[in-house]
Scaffold this motif. Structure first.
Motif, PDB file in Angstrom:
ATOM      1  N   TYR A 148      47.671  35.738  40.433  1.00  0.00           N
ATOM      2  CA  TYR A 148      46.939  35.014  39.398  1.00  0.00           C
ATOM      3  C   TYR A 148      45.498  35.478  39.228  1.00  0.00           C
ATOM      4  N   ASP A 149      44.765  35.646  40.318  1.00  0.00           N
ATOM      5  CA  ASP A 149      43.355  36.025  40.206  1.00  0.00           C
ATOM      6  C   ASP A 149      43.190  37.371  39.511  1.00  0.00           C
ATOM      7  N   ARG A 150      44.093  38.305  39.779  1.00  0.00           N
ATOM      8  CA  ARG A 150      44.003  39.616  39.129  1.00  0.00           C
ATOM      9  C   ARG A 150      44.450  39.540  37.674  1.00  0.00           C
ATOM     10  N   VAL A 151      45.557  38.872  37.424  1.00  0.00           N
ATOM     11  CA  VAL A 151      46.071  38.778  36.055  1.00  0.00           C
ATOM     12  C   VAL A 151      45.072  38.074  35.146  1.00  0.00           C
ATOM     13  N   SER A 152      44.351  37.100  35.690  1.00  0.00           N
ATOM     14  CA  SER A 152      43.377  36.347  34.893  1.00  0.00           C
ATOM     15  C   SER A 152      42.212  37.198  34.409  1.00  0.00           C
ATOM     16  N   ASP A 153      42.014  38.360  35.017  1.00  0.00           N
ATOM     17  CA  ASP A 153      40.968  39.261  34.532  1.00  0.00           C
ATOM     18  C   ASP A 153      41.321  39.880  33.185  1.00  0.00           C
ATOM     19  N   GLY A 154      42.609  39.886  32.847  1.00  0.00           N
ATOM     20  CA  GLY A 154      43.039  40.381  31.547  1.00  0.00           C
ATOM     21  C   GLY A 154      43.158  41.881  31.432  1.00  0.00           C
ATOM     22  N   ASP A 155      43.096  42.601  32.562  1.00  0.00           N
ATOM     23  CA  ASP A 155      43.135  44.062  32.491  1.00  0.00           C
ATOM     24  C   ASP A 155      44.269  44.672  33.308  1.00  0.00           C
ATOM     25  N   THR A 156      45.254  43.877  33.682  1.00  0.00           N
ATOM     26  CA  THR A 156      46.341  44.386  34.520  1.00  0.00           C
ATOM     27  C   THR A 156      47.551  44.837  33.714  1.00  0.00           C
ATOM     28  N   GLY A 157      47.607  44.487  32.440  1.00  0.00           N
ATOM     29  CA  GLY A 157      48.793  44.755  31.641  1.00  0.00           C
ATOM     30  C   GLY A 157      49.825  43.643  31.723  1.00  0.00           C
ATOM     31  N   HIS A 158      49.645  42.727  32.681  1.00  0.00           N
ATOM     32  CA  HIS A 158      50.581  41.619  32.817  1.00  0.00           C
ATOM     33  C   HIS A 158      50.358  40.556  31.739  1.00  0.00           C
ATOM     34  N   ALA A 159      51.433  39.872  31.417  1.00  0.00           N
ATOM     35  CA  ALA A 159      51.363  38.652  30.625  1.00  0.00           C
ATOM     36  C   ALA A 159      51.996  37.538  31.443  1.00  0.00           C
TER      37      ALA A 159
ATOM     38  N   ASP B  42      43.745  29.328  25.342  1.00  0.00           N
ATOM     39  CA  ASP B  42      43.772  30.385  26.355  1.00  0.00           C
ATOM     40  C   ASP B  42      43.643  31.748  25.689  1.00  0.00           C
ATOM     41  N   VAL B  43      42.627  32.507  26.096  1.00  0.00           N
ATOM     42  CA  VAL B  43      42.303  33.765  25.429  1.00  0.00           C
ATOM     43  C   VAL B  43      42.420  34.929  26.416  1.00  0.00           C
ATOM     44  N   GLY B  44      43.026  36.022  25.975  1.00  0.00           N
ATOM     45  CA  GLY B  44      43.162  37.217  26.807  1.00  0.00           C
ATOM     46  C   GLY B  44      44.527  37.846  26.627  1.00  0.00           C
ATOM     47  N   THR B  45      44.629  39.121  26.967  1.00  0.00           N
ATOM     48  CA  THR B  45      45.903  39.816  26.816  1.00  0.00           C
ATOM     49  C   THR B  45      46.995  39.225  27.699  1.00  0.00           C
ATOM     50  N   GLN B  46      46.606  38.530  28.758  1.00  0.00           N
ATOM     51  CA  GLN B  46      47.590  37.913  29.645  1.00  0.00           C
ATOM     52  C   GLN B  46      48.306  36.742  28.975  1.00  0.00           C
ATOM     53  N   TYR B  47      47.820  36.324  27.808  1.00  0.00           N
ATOM     54  CA  TYR B  47      48.448  35.231  27.058  1.00  0.00           C
ATOM     55  C   TYR B  47      49.122  35.724  25.780  1.00  0.00           C
ATOM     56  N   ARG B  48      49.309  37.029  25.664  1.00  0.00           N
ATOM     57  CA  ARG B  48      49.909  37.573  24.440  1.00  0.00           C
ATOM     58  C   ARG B  48      51.380  37.171  24.329  1.00  0.00           C
ATOM     59  N   SER B  49      51.877  37.262  23.129  1.00  0.00           N
ATOM     60  CA  SER B  49      53.268  36.920  22.834  1.00  0.00           C
ATOM     61  C   SER B  49      54.131  38.163  23.004  1.00  0.00           C
ATOM     62  N   VAL B  50      55.094  38.092  23.939  1.00  0.00           N
ATOM     63  CA  VAL B  50      55.934  39.250  24.243  1.00  0.00           C
ATOM     64  C   VAL B  50      57.369  38.818  24.523  1.00  0.00           C
TER      65      VAL B  50
END
Length: 240
Positions: free
Chosen positions: A94-105, A142-150
């Motif tokens: 979670y801490d890494r994904v929340s940075d928004g730069d891991t590619g994860h959603a 919630d804002v960031g690539t980790q919240y994108r629709s996929v």
């Protein structure tokens, strides 16, 4: 401590508009999801071929708390896990994904019985009440690539159904804005930390859940009465 920390993390991302909605008692998710304010979405014209045994769908679109809560209430769904997809295994926390730069959603893995609910029906629920597919790299507050629709497809059949349904919704002008949901191959799903599992169910009175996630389940029950199931009929993943 974890619960308090998580609440702070979520609420620090609220926009001024979302804050006003909270004070007014209006859910950002209520305004965002198509089914709450628009005509019901059409059934998918293309659906997955009949399959034997349990099948898996992996979807992302906003905080996984709400996604898990919605799909736990769909008949035919046997298990729902909150987790991460789209990035590497060593950043799936979670801490890494929340940075928004891991590619994860933030995602959910849905194990379902295709004799009771089809892949296309799951996508209809997804687009109707679980997420707003027109929001790019965010979902409500919630804002960031980790919240994108996929939609993470696991095989060619799922890819075919997903791309066809998005095209169908676009042709029908089901949404006021273009659908930005990505359709990409599933390379891995990593189960999230135990305190994320069943979060909405375990903390139903938290403001974030009350205003953002509970209305999604209410919309599911209203729009899909034949598919809706109560809490007691579903099994979910808990890590120990």
């Amino acid at each position: 401590m974890e619960r308090s920390f998580m609440s702070i993390r979520r609420f620090t991302w609220f926009s001024p508009l979302a804050g006003l909605l909270l004070m007014a008692g209006v859910s950002a998710c209520t305004l965002a999801t198509a089914g709450s304010d628009h005509a019901p979405l059409p059934d998918p014209a293309v659906d997955a071929a009949p399959a034997q045994g349990d099948q898996v769908a992996v979807l992302a679109g906003g905080c996984f708390w709400g996604l898990q809560s919605v799909f736990e209430h769909v008949k035919g769904v046997k298990k729902v896990s909150a987790g991460y997809s789209g990035g590497a295994a060593n950043t799936a926390e979670y801490d890494r994904v929340s940075d928004g730069d891991t590619g994860h959603a933030e995602s959910v893995k849905i194990v379902y019985d295709p004799s009771k609910v089809s892949y296309g029906q799951l996508l209809k629920v997804y687009f109707s009440v679980a997420t707003d597919p027109t929001q790019l790299n965010r979902q409500g507050p919630d804002v960031g690539t980790q919240y994108r629709s996929v939609i993470f497809y696991g095989n060619d059949d799922q890819k075919r159904v997903a791309t066809a349904y998005i095209a169908q919704l676009g042709a029908a002008h089901a949404f006021a804005a273009p659908i930005v949901t990505q359709v990409v191959p599933l390379k891995g799903f990593y189960v999230a930390e135990s305190y994320h599992q069943d979060y909405a169910r375990r903390h139903p009175d938290e403001p974030y859940i009350v205003f953002n996630d509970a209305p999604k389940v209410a919309h599911l029950k209203q729009q899909f009465p034949a598919l809706y199931q109560p809490d007691r009929d579903v099994v979910s993943v808990m890590l120990h």
